[in-house]
Motif scaffolding. Structure first.
Motif, short mmCIF file in Angstrom:
data_model
loop_
_atom_site.label_atom_id
_atom_site.label_comp_id
_atom_site.label_asym_id
_atom_site.label_seq_id
_atom_site.Cartn_x
_atom_site.Cartn_y
_atom_site.Cartn_z
N ARG A 13 21.65 -9.68 -19.40
CA ARG A 13 20.46 -9.17 -18.71
C ARG A 13 20.80 -8.69 -17.31
O ARG A 13 20.29 -7.66 -16.87
N GLN A 16 22.50 -5.42 -17.59
CA GLN A 16 21.56 -4.36 -17.95
C GLN A 16 20.75 -3.93 -16.73
O GLN A 16 20.50 -2.75 -16.55
N ASN A 20 20.48 -0.29 -15.09
CA ASN A 20 19.20 0.34 -14.76
C ASN A 20 19.16 0.78 -13.31
O ASN A 20 18.59 1.81 -12.99
N ALA A 51 24.51 0.47 -22.00
CA ALA A 51 24.50 -0.88 -21.46
C ALA A 51 25.81 -1.60 -21.79
O ALA A 51 26.39 -2.30 -20.94
#
Length: 118
Positions: A13, A16, A20, A51
């Motif tokens: 996460r 990611q 982003n 990713a």
């Protein structure tokens, strides 16, 4: 076992979110951003392959940094103390283990899908 899975998921996460943040969001004017979304011009999230590539690049950078610090320590360069070298080596090792674990999970999921009856 669940602690290691949780840590791997949290690393995925965080990687990611890094991907982003790396994507430029300056293309849309701030005043028209919401209006643009209402018109059907939705902002797309990075794909799974993007990713994954970002995560692998991060692991590679961590390993390179660890190697550079170890080489600097071996050469006796100032600023490269043993503590920094050991922390970088542990971070590199942890990132690599997480990558291997994610790969193993992906392979297992692929095999599960391929073995499903039609």
């Amino acid at each position: 076992m669940s602690h290691s899975i949780t840590s791997v998921l949290s690393q995925i996460r965080s990687m990611q979110t890094q991907v982003n943040q790396a994507a430029p969001a300056a293309d849309l004017p701030r005043s028209n951003a919401i209006q643009g979304l209402n018109e059907g011009n939705a902002v797309t999230a990075p794909s799974f392959s993007q990713a994954l590539q970002g995560a692998l690049k991060g692991v590679n950078e961590t390993q390179q940094k660890s190697g550079q610090l170890a080489a600097a320590f071996e050469q006796g360069q100032p600023g490269a103390d043993l503590a920094k070298v050991m922390v970088a080596a542990q971070q590199s090792q942890l990132a690599f283990r997480a990558t291997v674990e994610v790969r193993n999970r992906l392979v297992q999921a692929y095999q599960d899908v391929m073995n499903m009856p039609l």
